[in-house]
Write a protein that holds these residues in place. Structure first.
Motif, PDB file in Angstrom:
ATOM      1  N   GLN A 217       0.966  -1.518  -0.321  1.00 40.99           N
ATOM      2  CA  GLN A 217       0.374   0.434   0.073  1.00 40.99           C
ATOM      3  C   GLN A 217       0.843   1.122  -0.128  1.00 40.99           C
ATOM      4  O   GLN A 217       0.596   2.224  -0.616  1.00 40.99           O
ATOM      5  CB  GLN A 217      -1.242   0.280   1.356  1.00 40.99           C
ATOM      6  CG  GLN A 217      -1.703  -1.256   1.249  1.00 40.99           C
ATOM      7  CD  GLN A 217      -2.864  -1.101   2.215  1.00 40.99           C
ATOM      8  OE1 GLN A 217      -2.615   0.188   3.172  1.00 40.99           O
ATOM      9  NE2 GLN A 217      -3.473  -1.553   2.698  1.00 40.99           N
TER      10      GLN A 217
ATOM     11  N   ALA B 180       3.551   1.822  -1.295  1.00 39.40           N
ATOM     12  CA  ALA B 180       4.227   2.006  -2.684  1.00 39.40           C
ATOM     13  C   ALA B 180       3.109   2.476  -3.934  1.00 39.40           C
ATOM     14  O   ALA B 180       3.591   3.603  -4.460  1.00 39.40           O
ATOM     15  CB  ALA B 180       4.629   0.527  -3.854  1.00 39.40           C
TER      16      ALA B 180
ATOM     17  N   PHE C 251       0.683   3.783  -2.770  1.00 41.75           N
ATOM     18  CA  PHE C 251       0.014   5.466  -2.357  1.00 41.75           C
ATOM     19  C   PHE C 251       1.036   6.503  -2.748  1.00 41.75           C
ATOM     20  O   PHE C 251       0.948   7.324  -3.069  1.00 41.75           O
ATOM     21  CB  PHE C 251      -0.141   5.372  -0.788  1.00 41.75           C
ATOM     22  CG  PHE C 251      -1.417   5.463  -0.645  1.00 41.75           C
ATOM     23  CD1 PHE C 251      -2.681   6.820  -0.303  1.00 41.75           C
ATOM     24  CD2 PHE C 251      -2.024   3.766  -0.269  1.00 41.75           C
ATOM     25  CE1 PHE C 251      -4.017   5.841  -0.311  1.00 41.75           C
ATOM     26  CE2 PHE C 251      -3.409   3.346  -0.426  1.00 41.75           C
ATOM     27  CZ  PHE C 251      -4.597   4.966  -0.318  1.00 41.75           C
ATOM     28  N   THR C 252       2.639   6.219  -2.840  1.00 42.56           N
ATOM     29  CA  THR C 252       3.392   6.840  -3.602  1.00 42.56           C
ATOM     30  C   THR C 252       3.367   7.517  -4.760  1.00 42.56           C
ATOM     31  O   THR C 252       3.824   7.842  -5.331  1.00 42.56           O
ATOM     32  CB  THR C 252       4.858   6.149  -2.938  1.00 42.56           C
ATOM     33  OG1 THR C 252       4.511   5.524  -1.483  1.00 42.56           O
ATOM     34  CG2 THR C 252       6.202   7.191  -3.136  1.00 42.56           C
ATOM     35  N   ASP C 253       2.653   5.815  -5.421  1.00 37.44           N
ATOM     36  CA  ASP C 253       3.156   5.946  -7.208  1.00 37.44           C
ATOM     37  C   ASP C 253       1.743   4.554  -7.183  1.00 37.44           C
ATOM     38  O   ASP C 253       2.402   3.482  -7.835  1.00 37.44           O
ATOM     39  CB  ASP C 253       4.684   5.524  -7.771  1.00 37.44           C
ATOM     40  CG  ASP C 253       4.580   5.788  -8.988  1.00 37.44           C
ATOM     41  OD1 ASP C 253       3.894   6.174  -9.324  1.00 37.44           O
ATOM     42  OD2 ASP C 253       5.852   6.002  -9.718  1.00 37.44           O
ATOM     43  N   PRO C 254       1.273   5.317  -7.389  1.00 34.84           N
ATOM     44  CA  PRO C 254      -0.263   4.522  -7.690  1.00 34.84           C
ATOM     45  C   PRO C 254      -0.159   4.042  -9.740  1.00 34.84           C
ATOM     46  O   PRO C 254      -1.024   3.192  -9.587  1.00 34.84           O
ATOM     47  CB  PRO C 254      -1.794   5.819  -7.657  1.00 34.84           C
ATOM     48  CG  PRO C 254      -0.901   6.986  -7.915  1.00 34.84           C
ATOM     49  CD  PRO C 254       0.545   6.581  -7.212  1.00 34.84           C
TER      50      PRO C 254
ATOM     51  N   ASP D 113       2.408   2.902 -10.170  1.00 32.40           N
ATOM     52  CA  ASP D 113       4.308   1.726 -10.725  1.00 32.40           C
ATOM     53  C   ASP D 113       2.967   0.630 -10.903  1.00 32.40           C
ATOM     54  O   ASP D 113       2.745  -0.035  -9.847  1.00 32.40           O
ATOM     55  CB  ASP D 113       4.983   2.347  -9.555  1.00 32.40           C
ATOM     56  CG  ASP D 113       6.157   0.976  -9.556  1.00 32.40           C
ATOM     57  OD1 ASP D 113       7.138   1.031 -11.041  1.00 32.40           O
ATOM     58  OD2 ASP D 113       5.874   0.036  -9.413  1.00 32.40           O
TER      59      ASP D 113
ATOM     60  N   GLN E 142     -10.720   4.912  -0.594  1.00 36.03           N
ATOM     61  CA  GLN E 142      -9.472   5.921  -0.483  1.00 36.03           C
ATOM     62  C   GLN E 142      -8.929   6.900  -1.349  1.00 36.03           C
ATOM     63  O   GLN E 142      -8.403   7.265  -2.134  1.00 36.03           O
ATOM     64  CB  GLN E 142      -8.289   6.282   1.177  1.00 36.03           C
ATOM     65  CG  GLN E 142      -9.805   5.703   2.320  1.00 36.03           C
ATOM     66  CD  GLN E 142      -8.643   5.301   3.340  1.00 36.03           C
ATOM     67  OE1 GLN E 142      -7.754   5.139   3.374  1.00 36.03           O
ATOM     68  NE2 GLN E 142      -9.370   5.957   4.238  1.00 36.03           N
TER      69      GLN E 142
ATOM     70  N   LEU F 115      -8.956  10.116  -3.910  1.00 33.37           N
ATOM     71  CA  LEU F 115      -7.238  10.625  -4.528  1.00 33.37           C
ATOM     72  C   LEU F 115      -6.931  10.485  -5.976  1.00 33.37           C
ATOM     73  O   LEU F 115      -6.384  11.332  -6.254  1.00 33.37           O
ATOM     74  CB  LEU F 115      -6.429  10.557  -3.487  1.00 33.37           C
ATOM     75  CG  LEU F 115      -6.134  10.838  -2.120  1.00 33.37           C
ATOM     76  CD1 LEU F 115      -5.738   9.831  -0.726  1.00 33.37           C
ATOM     77  CD2 LEU F 115      -6.326  12.432  -1.602  1.00 33.37           C
ATOM     78  N   GLU F 116      -7.353   9.769  -6.613  1.00 36.78           N
ATOM     79  CA  GLU F 116      -7.181   9.779  -7.814  1.00 36.78           C
ATOM     80  C   GLU F 116      -7.966   8.372  -9.055  1.00 36.78           C
ATOM     81  O   GLU F 116      -7.835   7.567  -9.280  1.00 36.78           O
ATOM     82  CB  GLU F 116      -5.750   8.351  -7.842  1.00 36.78           C
ATOM     83  CG  GLU F 116      -4.711   8.592  -7.406  1.00 36.78           C
ATOM     84  CD  GLU F 116      -3.689  10.018  -7.761  1.00 36.78           C
ATOM     85  OE1 GLU F 116      -3.849   9.780  -8.867  1.00 36.78           O
ATOM     86  OE2 GLU F 116      -3.395  10.535  -7.339  1.00 36.78           O
TER      87      GLU F 116
END
Lengths: 545, 534
Positions: B177, B179, B181-184, B186, B330, B334-335
């Protein structure tokens, strides 16, 4: 060498060995001009100097003595030829004022009488740190302090580590500092390099990088609620950070991804261009922590900074990440002055390779401005691996815009980070200051040409308060291009492999740039060694030059 | 040199020079190996050790020039295995170094596995290594993959459906998660996440049986595609009599989930029969009774509602999946445009409760098509799959009709789960081809009106088909094809033609609205030929 008669004709004469001057000297020399580069000080780099401990104290003492008007025995005018004009230089050292040294350690390991050699030196008692300082016209301050702990425990411990007991309790004394004087390399104006900043690009494009050594600035800290925190800046930092929530990770990354390429998303900040950056950040619904990281630690600006500038700073930081590992900054080993001297070595061919090394810790921290100022305080903490001090000590530079004077502007920040005590008490939660020096330095970036100068004379500025050398490089480039509009600014020197060695030990160079001398590779190596030795000798005996 | 048995230092020197320039010249590595084997027999161990150490430093130079050469890494492994005192720990350091320079060098990852085995490095240490690598850069399939191999060794728990301790599963979910949340965007993290939630491997077992007396066929549906004879056998008994029939597939493939056998025993009398089907595995036999005068009977494995197709999605426990879904939603907030998030949300919803999330799932698929139009067909196929699954799930267990009309289907999946259906309505969809239609061995009435079919290839082997409606399609040549096949049937007995024979139960064919209708004479010929056949 000093006894040799110098030639009397030069294309360019450069006075002073500050950043702009050194870069210009190298640039002119590289395109084939005959350059005389001189400095009136017995040390390199003027107000950009890097000093070992003794030299720093000598420098300190000098500024605590009254400045003497220079007097000349000879009639200066009689030396002038027709068409020549005498332009007296400013009295040396007027840029520096309010120099104050404070020592927190004992003179010797056995308590002894104070020498009381300099009025400003109060050798109070045992503590654990050093400090020092600078400022400028637009009011800038710098405070260098040396802190100690046993072992390599960083002074600004984000995580409270148990004291390193492997080396036992070492009590530092002034005597110990002086014994190890050569291990100090303390900058008057410390600079770090953005990995994609102008200086790094210049070092690469000119190949000067091969003379330099760097360490990476390992962490960027920030202070939130009086606690130091490591700022997650890169993708891998954000991924591993335990301080930010999952949602914050997304917010932060989303914003950073935008900021790297903000120019192509104008719609995102339309209407905010000239409004404060902080207002724009607030409009992005960032959490308070994320907003703080971006504003204070990544962009390193203040709440009043306009959005466009804030975005530009953020972008510059981000573009620098990842080029040389997980960092945005490089620290020039042995200090800024050593880097500048690399430009002076441009005319020699040296076989050493530029290197990037791993660090223990070099820490960058941006603190809120002192009251009355708009510019934040920059804190740079250097471990012994940065070659700034002997093992077991740390050198800390605090720099800000002057409001009153260095000491009163910076002391609150110093006390928030370090144990500042003249009475020898100790505070386990904070590293102690062992020695400190505060001073103000005038920011001479915007030189006002008060007199009518001849058209072949140019004046350049001294150190500025920025993190990197950007301003000086711009200045050097502008001046070079106005004088030599058709020449390339610091092109690469020819590759040593392109130099043909013929039978007669003569070197012919396929490309231009090495006019005159023919040297064998061995000679070149010798030349380099000589340069190094000369530098060392210079350090040991600053009076020779 | 090899032919002349010249294996000496001179040869080593020459090959070394060549290999320095081109390390992928495997003949030369072979030559070096032969030379070393030659040397091995003639010198003392100490000298051999020195020679091999020199070889290792030569190899290190080669790897610095080209760190991605199969030959060099393989030769290095060979040297280590053939030297008197190999220092495998040092090799591990070498791997660490190379992976520091390029954490995605799979040649080195591969070599590392050999080293780890030889140096007796524990899976725990290696797991920590992958953690470090992932922390420095999580866009790394190699690290994630290695992790997936190590976790069952370190945290294995066979009582869990995922084969891993649940605490660890949750902690891995947290890691991944971080990962996404940092870069969806990837992909590597998403693929790892997909692996983490796992899927259930169902044992090979019977899923369905269909017996049609008039056609004389027994149809068996299996839990996964199988190559009969090679992996298992299906035993068939009528009453007490074991038959040894020949099994075939509907479309002639060698591997299938549906197997058919033709037997005279069924059609020869109208008595009540007990037919037993048994797989030559641990699966218990199933017996179905075909009552007197009954023409067909079927058996289907029963499932709890919503679980029929779940094994394809996840093995994780519901509370883990629920937690994941909350987190992913969530992230979706955001995305909203991120396709990986959408896909994962969909797959979690499918795993948790496909029926109650039906509408949301379809909304997300429409969103996927909007944000990733390049893969529209893939998403439409996925949607078809969900529609069919939901239709099959929500149908009464023994119903023999399924209505999939007007659903926008672009593909027919799970046809193997419709073996026993008698009436199948697939009209007014967007079907273009139906490769698995042959599984519908029980279908009597098939409606494919208003699709995009252009050939009739799919219908050859439908042994029960009585009424076929393919109005308003794009069929141009079906008649010719069927006619051609008919003529062929006179001279050959291929399986396809056997299927065609069974298609002769077809009595009603609706062709209106196809280009082929313009050629009336062809149709007349065709219908006459059908009649003749009957």
């Amino acid at each position: 060498m000093a006894q040799e008669v110098l030639p009397s004709d030069y294309d360019i004469i450069i006075l002073g060995t500050g950043t702009t001057e050194c870069i210009l000297a190298a640039a002119f020399a590289r395109v084939g001009y005959k350059v005389l580069h001189m400095d009136r000080n017995d040390y390199y780099s003027g107000d950009w100097a890097t000093f070992h401990f003794k030299a720093l104290r000598d420098w300190t003492r000098r500024y605590n003595q009254p400045v003497l008007e220079p007097s000349f025995d000879t009639d200066r005018d009689s030396l002038l030829l027709d068409g020549e004009q005498l332009i007296p230089l400013e009295i040396n050292g007027t840029n520096i004022h309010d120099v104050s040294e404070q020592i927190f350690v004992k003179e010797k390991s056995e308590p002894t009488e104070n020498d009381a050699e300099a009025s400003e030196v109060d050798t109070e008692s045992t503590g654990n740190t050093l400090k020092q300082n600078e400022t400028d016209q637009s009011q800038e301050e710098n405070n260098d302090s040396i802190n100690t702990d046993d072992g390599d425990k960083p002074l600004m411990a984000v995580h409270k580590e148990s004291p390193d007991s492997e080396k036992g309790e070492k009590t530092w004394t002034l005597e110990l500092f002086e014994e190890q004087w050569r291990k100090f390399n303390i900058d008057l104006m410390p600079k770090i390099l953005y990995c994609r900043g102008l200086m790094v690009e210049l070092l690469i494009s000119s190949d000067v990088a091969k003379y330099c050594e760097f360490r990476t600035v390992t962490r960027v800290l920030t202070m939130i609620d009086a606690k130091l925190q490591q700022v997650p800046c890169s993708r891998s930092d954000v991924f591993s950070s335990k301080q930010v929530s999952m949602i914050e990770k997304r917010m932060l990354m989303k914003f950073l991804t935008f900021a790297v390429d903000y120019e192509s998303h104008h719609e995102e900040y339309e209407g905010y261009e000239d409004r404060p950056y902080v207002e724009f950040l607030r409009s992005k619904n960032l959490s308070p922590n994320v907003l703080h990281y971006i504003l204070h630690a990544i962009a390193m600006v203040t709440e009043a900074t306009p959005t466009t500038e804030g975005l530009k700073n953020t972008q510059r930081f981000l573009q620098s990440l990842g080029r040389y590992g997980n960092t945005a900054f490089l620290w020039p080993l042995y200090g800024a002055s050593d880097l500048l001297q690399c430009f002076c070595r441009v005319q020699g061919v040296i076989n050493t390779q530029g290197q990037r090394l791993k660090t223990r810790q070099i820490t960058l921290l941006s603190l809120p401005p002192p009251s009355g100022s708009r510019h934040p305080i920059t804190v740079l903490e250097l471990s012994s691996l940065s070659m700034a001090c002997p093992s077991g000590l740390y050198v800390v530079h605090l720099t800000c815009e002057t409001v009153r004077d260095a000491k009163s502007d910076l002391i609150p920040a110093v006390q928030s980070l370090y144990h500042w005590s003249a009475d020898g008490s100790s505070d386990v939660s904070k590293p102690s200051v062992l020695w400190s020096l505060f001073f103000n330095m005038t920011d001479t970036r915007e030189i006002v040409q008060t007199r009518n100068l001849p058209t072949n004379l140019f004046v350049v500025g001294g150190p500025d308060g920025g993190l990197d050398f950007e301003h000086s490089i711009d200045e050097a480039k502008r001046l070079f291009q106005s004088l030599c509009p058709d020449e390339e600014f610091l092109p690469k020197a020819p590759n040593p492999e392109d130099i043909i060695f013929d039978d007669g030990d003569n070197v012919t160079n396929k490309e231009s740039g090495f006019e005159g001398e023919s040297q064998t590779e061995e000679d070149l190596n010798n030349a380099e060694n000589e340069a190094r030795e000369a530098k060392k000798a210079n350090e040991e005996n600053p009076d020779t030059e | 040199m090899q032919q002349n048995d010249e294996f000496d230092n001179e040869g080593l020197k020459v090959t070394a020079e060549l290999l320095s320039a081109n390390p992928d010249f495997y003949t030369l590595w072979n030559y070096r190996r032969k030379t070393f084997l030659h040397i091995k027999d003639t010198v003392a161990a100490e000298e051999l050790q020195t020679t091999m150490l020199n070889e290792l430093s030569f190899l290190e130079q080669c790897l610095k020039i080209n760190p991605k050469s199969y030959g060099t890494w393989h030769h290095r492994g060979w040297v280590l295995e053939n030297m008197p005192e190999p220092d495998w720990k040092n090799e591990l350091r070498l791997c660490n170094k190379f992976l520091e320079f390029d954490e995605r060098n799979f040649h080195c990852w591969d070599y590392r596995r050999l080293v780890v085995k030889e140096a007796n490095i524990t899976p725990e240490e290696e797991l920590q290594f992958t953690t470090n690598k992932i922390e420095s850069n999580f866009s790394n399939y190699s690290s994630w993959h290695y992790r997936s191999k190590l976790l069952p060794l370190v945290y294995g728990d066979n009582s869990q459906p995922t084969g891993m301790k649940e605490e660890q599963l949750i902690s891995e979910c947290m890691l991944v998660q971080n990962a996404f949340f940092t870069d969806p965007s990837d992909q590597s993290a998403w693929f790892y996440h997909r692996w983490l939630l796992g899927r259930v491997t169902r044992p090979l077992r019977l899923e369905s049986i269909l017996i049609c007396r008039p056609q004389g066929i027994v149809v068996v549906g299996l839990s996964h595609a199988t190559e009969l004879e090679r992996t298992t056998k299906i035993h068939l008994a009528v009453g007490e009599t074991m038959l040894s029939p020949k099994w075939r597939t509907a479309n002639g493939e060698s591997c299938s989930t549906v197997w058919i056998c033709d037997t005279d025993v069924l059609s020869n009398n109208n008595a009540t029969m007990k037919i037993t089907v048994e797989l030559q595995t641990s699966d218990p036999p199933q017996t179905v009774e075909l009552a007197a005068d009954e023409s067909r009977v079927h058996w289907l494995r029963s499932y709890l509602p919503g679980t029929r197709f779940r094994h394809e999605i996840s093995a994780a426990a519901n509370d883990v999946l629920t937690q994941e879904l909350t987190t992913l939603q969530q992230l979706h907030d955001l995305e909203p445009e991120n396709k990986w998030v959408l896909l994962t949300v969909i797959s979690l919803m499918r795993a948790l409760d496909p029926l109650s999330h039906e509408n949301e799932t379809f909304d997300y698929i429409n969103k996927l098509i909007e944000v990733d139009p390049m893969r529209t067909s893939y998403y439409l196929d996925l949607k078809s799959k969900f529609i069919i699954e939901n239709a099959l799930e929500s149908r009464p267990p023994n119903a023999t009709t399924v209505d999939l009309s007007n659903k926008g289907l672009t593909t027919l999946v799970h046809a193997d789960a419709m073996v026993s259906m008698e009436t199948v309505n697939l009209s007014h969809n967007s079907l273009q081809c139906l490769p698995d239609l042959g599984y519908l061995q029980g279908v009597r009435v098939l409606n494919l009106d208003g699709n995009k079919l252009s050939t009739c290839k799919a219908f050859y082997c439908l042994s029960s088909l009585e009424e076929l409606s393919i109005c308003d399609n794009m069929i141009k040549h079906c008649v010719t094809e069927l006619l051609l096949l008919k003529t062929v049937s006179d001279i050959s007995t291929t399986e396809d033609l056997g299927a065609l024979k069974s298609c002769t139960r077809l009595t009603r064919l609706h062709l209106k609205g196809n280009p082929v209708c313009e050629k009336k004479s062809d149709i007349v010929d065709f219908l006459m030929s059908l009649e003749k056949k009957c």
